[in-house]
Design a protein around this motif. Structure first.
Motif: not given
Length: 183
Positions: A74-77, A92-95, A105-106, A112-113
């Motif tokens: 995953g990724l944290k942004l 953002a958090v993607i898993t 996102f948001l 609002k994302g």
């Protein structure tokens, strides 16, 4: 330009780094995906432009930091996108969840994302499905090399995908990181 449109631009721009790291999972792909997340972690900066719609011609810049998840794929942004003097925080958090990826996102499409609803990778190109209410679209990210990435975000209008945002990001590197990539 309203702050709401800046928020939307920022949400889409935040997808840029994340788009470069999504791919279809399998036992072999999971390892490949994790390596890919690790390889695109870092600080990315660059300009973008809205190329269609009400705010066509609006230019913005983003400063984003992507960190791959330590124990999972995953990724944290985190970062910001700026239009003129207005700045919008981005996150953002993607898993990986089962055989797919999910993300926000948001605060996601309920806020609002945007929601991430799918993602695949082929070579140096990633295509990610995005959603917000009745807005469906895709983001295509092409990793040019270890320091450059180009992104196009498109929305679906009837049966066509219309490009609306273009973004070019460059990885910020210190002298030590630059030297290690040249080895």
């Amino acid at each position: 330009m309203s702050f709401r449109s800046l928020s939307f631009i920022g949400s889409l721009a935040a997808l840029t780094v994340a788009a470069a790291v999504l791919s279809a999972p399998s036992a072999e792909a999971a390892s490949r995906d994790k390596r890919f997340f690790d390889s695109v972690s870092g600080i990315w900066k660059g300009p973008g432009e809205i190329v269609a719609g009400k705010y066509k011609g609006t230019k913005f810049t983003c400063n984003l930091t992507g960190i791959s998840s330590s124990g999972e794929t995953g990724l944290k942004l985190d970062g910001t996108c700026r239009v003129g003097v207005f700045s919008q925080p981005m996150s953002a958090v993607i898993t990986q969840v089962g055989n797919t990826y999910q993300g926000k996102f948001l605060d996601g499409a309920d806020g609002k994302g945007l929601d991430i609803v799918s993602g695949t990778v082929s070579g140096n190109k990633v295509v990610m499905g995005i959603n917000r209410a009745k807005l469906n679209g895709a983001m295509v990210a092409r990793v040019q090399n270890e320091t450059a990435m180009n992104i196009t975000i498109s929305v679906k209008v009837e049966d066509r995908m219309i490009p609306v945002i273009g973004l070019s990001l460059n990885r910020e590197m210190d002298a030590d990181a630059s030297a290690s990539l040249k080895k």
